[in-house]
Design a protein around this motif. Structure first.
Motif, mmCIF file in Angstrom:
data_model
loop_
_atom_site.group_PDB
_atom_site.id
_atom_site.type_symbol
_atom_site.label_atom_id
_atom_site.label_comp_id
_atom_site.label_asym_id
_atom_site.label_seq_id
_atom_site.Cartn_x
_atom_site.Cartn_y
_atom_site.Cartn_z
ATOM 1 N N THR A 50 48.530 42.293 33.903
ATOM 2 C CA THR A 50 47.478 41.456 34.473
ATOM 3 C C THR A 50 46.112 41.875 33.967
ATOM 4 N N ILE A 51 45.929 43.171 33.732
ATOM 5 C CA ILE A 51 44.664 43.653 33.174
ATOM 6 C C ILE A 51 44.421 43.025 31.797
ATOM 7 N N ILE A 52 45.500 42.892 31.015
ATOM 8 C CA ILE A 52 45.366 42.256 29.701
ATOM 9 C C ILE A 52 44.856 40.829 29.858
ATOM 10 N N LEU A 53 45.441 40.091 30.794
ATOM 11 C CA LEU A 53 45.010 38.705 31.011
ATOM 12 C C LEU A 53 43.558 38.653 31.482
ATOM 13 N N SER A 54 43.197 39.537 32.405
ATOM 14 C CA SER A 54 41.827 39.519 32.909
ATOM 15 C C SER A 54 40.830 39.937 31.837
ATOM 16 N N SER A 55 41.273 40.792 30.902
ATOM 17 C CA SER A 55 40.389 41.241 29.828
ATOM 18 C C SER A 55 39.959 40.096 28.923
ATOM 19 N N MET A 56 40.770 39.045 28.882
ATOM 20 C CA MET A 56 40.496 37.950 27.957
ATOM 21 C C MET A 56 39.290 37.109 28.379
ATOM 22 N N PHE A 57 38.958 37.129 29.680
ATOM 23 C CA PHE A 57 37.860 36.259 30.087
ATOM 24 C C PHE A 57 37.031 36.785 31.258
ATOM 25 N N LEU A 58 37.597 37.572 32.151
ATOM 26 C CA LEU A 58 36.880 37.935 33.370
ATOM 27 C C LEU A 58 35.677 38.861 33.164
ATOM 28 N N PRO A 59 35.780 39.952 32.358
ATOM 29 C CA PRO A 59 34.650 40.893 32.296
ATOM 30 C C PRO A 59 33.314 40.263 31.896
ATOM 31 N N PRO A 60 33.232 39.523 30.773
ATOM 32 C CA PRO A 60 31.927 38.947 30.431
ATOM 33 C C PRO A 60 31.408 37.992 31.491
ATOM 34 N N ILE A 61 32.312 37.167 32.042
ATOM 35 C CA ILE A 61 31.892 36.174 33.031
ATOM 36 C C ILE A 61 31.383 36.851 34.308
ATOM 37 N N MET A 62 32.131 37.832 34.830
ATOM 38 C CA MET A 62 31.724 38.498 36.059
ATOM 39 C C MET A 62 30.451 39.317 35.867
ATOM 40 N N ILE A 63 30.377 40.066 34.768
ATOM 41 C CA ILE A 63 29.216 40.923 34.545
ATOM 42 C C ILE A 63 27.959 40.090 34.316
ATOM 43 N N LYS A 64 28.078 39.016 33.549
ATOM 44 C CA LYS A 64 26.920 38.163 33.288
ATOM 45 C C LYS A 64 26.444 37.443 34.547
ATOM 46 N N ASN A 65 27.380 37.055 35.411
ATOM 47 C CA ASN A 65 27.017 36.308 36.608
ATOM 48 C C ASN A 65 26.623 37.198 37.780
ATOM 49 N N LEU A 66 27.310 38.329 37.936
ATOM 50 C CA LEU A 66 27.101 39.181 39.105
ATOM 51 C C LEU A 66 26.288 40.430 38.814
ATOM 52 N N GLY A 67 26.259 40.844 37.539
ATOM 53 C CA GLY A 67 25.684 42.138 37.205
ATOM 54 C C GLY A 67 26.723 43.233 37.368
ATOM 55 N N CYS A 68 26.446 44.391 36.798
ATOM 56 C CA CYS A 68 27.433 45.477 36.797
ATOM 57 C C CYS A 68 27.724 45.996 38.207
ATOM 58 N N LYS A 69 26.690 46.132 39.025
ATOM 59 C CA LYS A 69 26.877 46.720 40.356
ATOM 60 C C LYS A 69 27.873 45.933 41.194
ATOM 61 N N TRP A 70 27.651 44.630 41.328
ATOM 62 C CA TRP A 70 28.495 43.854 42.226
ATOM 63 C C TRP A 70 29.854 43.554 41.615
ATOM 64 N N THR A 71 29.946 43.595 40.288
ATOM 65 C CA THR A 71 31.258 43.512 39.651
ATOM 66 C C THR A 71 32.096 44.733 40.026
ATOM 67 N N ILE A 72 31.475 45.904 39.955
ATOM 68 C CA ILE A 72 32.167 47.141 40.334
ATOM 69 C C ILE A 72 32.599 47.086 41.798
ATOM 70 N N PHE A 73 31.714 46.635 42.679
ATOM 71 C CA PHE A 73 31.987 46.582 44.111
ATOM 72 C C PHE A 73 33.192 45.690 44.421
ATOM 73 N N ILE A 74 33.199 44.482 43.868
ATOM 74 C CA ILE A 74 34.288 43.529 44.143
ATOM 75 C C ILE A 74 35.614 44.033 43.591
ATOM 76 N N CYS A 75 35.578 44.593 42.386
ATOM 77 C CA CYS A 75 36.818 45.059 41.756
ATOM 78 C C CYS A 75 37.403 46.276 42.464
ATOM 79 N N MET A 76 36.546 47.066 43.093
ATOM 80 C CA MET A 76 37.065 48.194 43.876
ATOM 81 C C MET A 76 37.950 47.710 45.020
ATOM 82 N N ALA A 77 37.582 46.571 45.615
ATOM 83 C CA ALA A 77 38.397 46.009 46.688
ATOM 84 C C ALA A 77 39.787 45.640 46.184
ATOM 85 N N CYS A 78 39.872 45.183 44.936
ATOM 86 C CA CYS A 78 41.171 44.851 44.334
ATOM 87 C C CYS A 78 42.061 46.086 44.244
ATOM 88 N N TYR A 79 41.458 47.231 43.909
ATOM 89 C CA TYR A 79 42.227 48.464 43.796
ATOM 90 C C TYR A 79 42.754 48.919 45.154
#
Length: 466
Positions: A50-79
């Motif tokens: 699933t990480i491979i699939l998310s690598s194809m599109f999620l990181p640029p979209i989330m980081i550009k829209n949310l910024g690094c801080k809130w991307t980290i925060f939301i993804c921690m909840a996934c873990y």
């Protein structure tokens, strides 16, 4: 007094420390804790797939829209969801929470790498130093703190599981199936694979959930949103061209030959980590001395890895990357050859700790220097570069975990050696190419460009291509 950028790096580092205290401990236990029908390693395969699939599109979209801080925060909840899945172990719960974790995995690491790279370049400008040197130091500091998560997560599991009353002696005749000596088709019947009492598992999962929530609070309260302004400006642009450009950023970077040649090295990072977490803990430690020793053995790995990460982050500015990569390759190669011939036995208890210690030294190089290398080679494509890093590393995890229950351990070791040799060959090509055509240094003005100014950004992109 600690400067602002260093403070932010410390906050990110301790956030990851708490989060991976839980996940790292769970990953080490999966092949032994949920050994029935290979459920544990299959769940790990789902995570990295699933990480491979998310690598194809999620990181640029989330980081550009949310910024690094809130991307980290939301993804921690996934873990954290993965710990809940292990409270009620079964195919539905483990696979579902594995998929959720995988979706957050790539954006989390890409945001972390992007954050450290931005902070390193900003601090280098203030101190009038080379950006590469400060980035190396920041990654070294991060991995010094982060890698110690293996100590605390595994210490929790070992101390809790030692309270188990089901610990039994392993018959001598079963020890013949441990290590790479024989290829046993029904491996789960060999060695000591008695599952700990469920109440002890529940206590451990509760501890892991607690430290995961603490990580989210730390990031939300204390981490500066250093790219929040850029994210806000990006959200104002509703054009399809911008969205498509962000969506395809990860794939466009594959047109760079340097990235293509780094793929074997990046995949090897997944192979070597999965071998220690999935194969060594199961086929050597759990098989010969029991699951309650897995935590103690991995503590040795985490402690050595943590100290080595900090040391190599500092040392790299004096020695360069190449000697460190060569050191790691020699350590892993010699260790893999030794594991082919070593027959684990409870009477040789110290030896069980030697291999994780050596693996920790090598892994410290793979983690700190490969991350820093990506940040140095692709300074203006940070999000896409680190998304590629996570995608290809995850592919190494998926392949290794996928064949875990189908081929002999000796074959897995030969595969590990072959991938290592290929990785070093292509890595030397990258270093030679960088020597002949150095990547232009980062200019801070480029980071301040308006995201809508595509013409200026294109000029910067063209400068970094060969």
């Amino acid at each position: 007094m600690i400067n602002r950028n260093t403070k932010n790096v410390l906050v990110v580092s301790f956030g990851f420390l708490f989060l991976f205290t839980a996940y790292g401990g769970l990953q080490s236990l999966q092949s032994s804790l949920n050994a029935e029908e290979g459920m544990g390693v299959i769940s790990l395969s789902v995570i990295y797939g699933t990480i491979i699939l998310s690598s194809m599109f999620l990181p640029p979209i989330m980081i550009k829209n949310l910024g690094c801080k809130w991307t980290i925060f939301i993804c921690m909840a996934c873990y954290i969801s993965y710990s809940f899945g292990n409270l009620f172990p079964g195919w539905p719960s483990l696979i579902a929470t594995s998929a959720v974790l995988g979706l957050g995995g790539s954006p989390l690491w890409s945001a972390k790498c992007t954050y450290l790279t931005i902070s390193g370049n900003a601090q280098a400008e203030k101190e009038n130093k080379k950006g590469q040197d400060i980035i190396n130091q920041y990654f070294g500091l991060f991995f010094l703190i982060f890698q110690s998560s293996a100590v605390w997560g595994n210490l929790m599991s070992s101390l809790i599981f030692q309270q188990d009353t089901n610990i039994a002696e392993i018959p001598e005749e079963r020890l013949q199936f441990c290590g790479a000596a024989l290829c046993n088709e029904n491996f789960t019947t060999s060695g000591n694979f008695t599952r700990p009492e469920q109440n002890l598992v529940n206590i451990l999962m509760g501890c892991y959930i607690g430290v995961g929530v603490l990580a989210m609070i730390l990031v939300a309260v204390f981490l500066d949103n250093i790219d929040g302004k850029d994210a806000k400006e990006f959200r104002k642009d509703k054009g399809n061209q911008t969205f498509c450009s962000t969506f395809l950023a990860t794939f466009r970077l594959l047109g760079d030959k340097r990235l293509l040649m780094l793929i074997p090295l990046t995949m090897y990072s997944g192979f070597e980590q999965s071998f220690l977490a999935g194969e060594y803990t199961k086929n050597y430690v759990t098989c010969a001395i029991g699951i309650h020793y897995v935590g103690f053995v991995m503590i040795c790995f985490g402690a050595v890895n943590s100290l080595s990460s900090f040391s190599f982050g500092k040392l790299a500015q004096y020695t360069g990357r190449i000697p460190l990569f060569c050191l790691a390759a020699v350590i892993n190669l010699s260790s893999a050859i030794a594991l082919l011939y070593w027959r684990p036995h409870p009477d040789e208890l110290p030896v069980f700790f030697v291999f994780p210690a050596l693996w920790g030294v090598a892994d410290a190089v793979w983690q700190t220097q490969t991350n820093a290398l990506y940040g140095t080679l692709f300074p203006h494509h940070k999000e896409a570069a680190f998304a590629n890093y996570r995608m290809w590393e995850s592919l190494g995890f998926v392949i290794a975990f996928a064949y875990s229950t189908f081929i002999c351990l000796s074959t897995k070791l030969y595969i590990l050696i072959a991938v290592l040799l290929l990785a070093m060959l292509t890595y030397f090509w990258v270093e030679y190419n960088e020597y002949k055509h150095p990547t232009p240094a980062v200019k801070r003005d480029a980071d301040k460009l308006d995201l809508n100014d595509t013409e200026k950004k294109q000029n910067i992109i063209s400068q970094t291509r060969l």
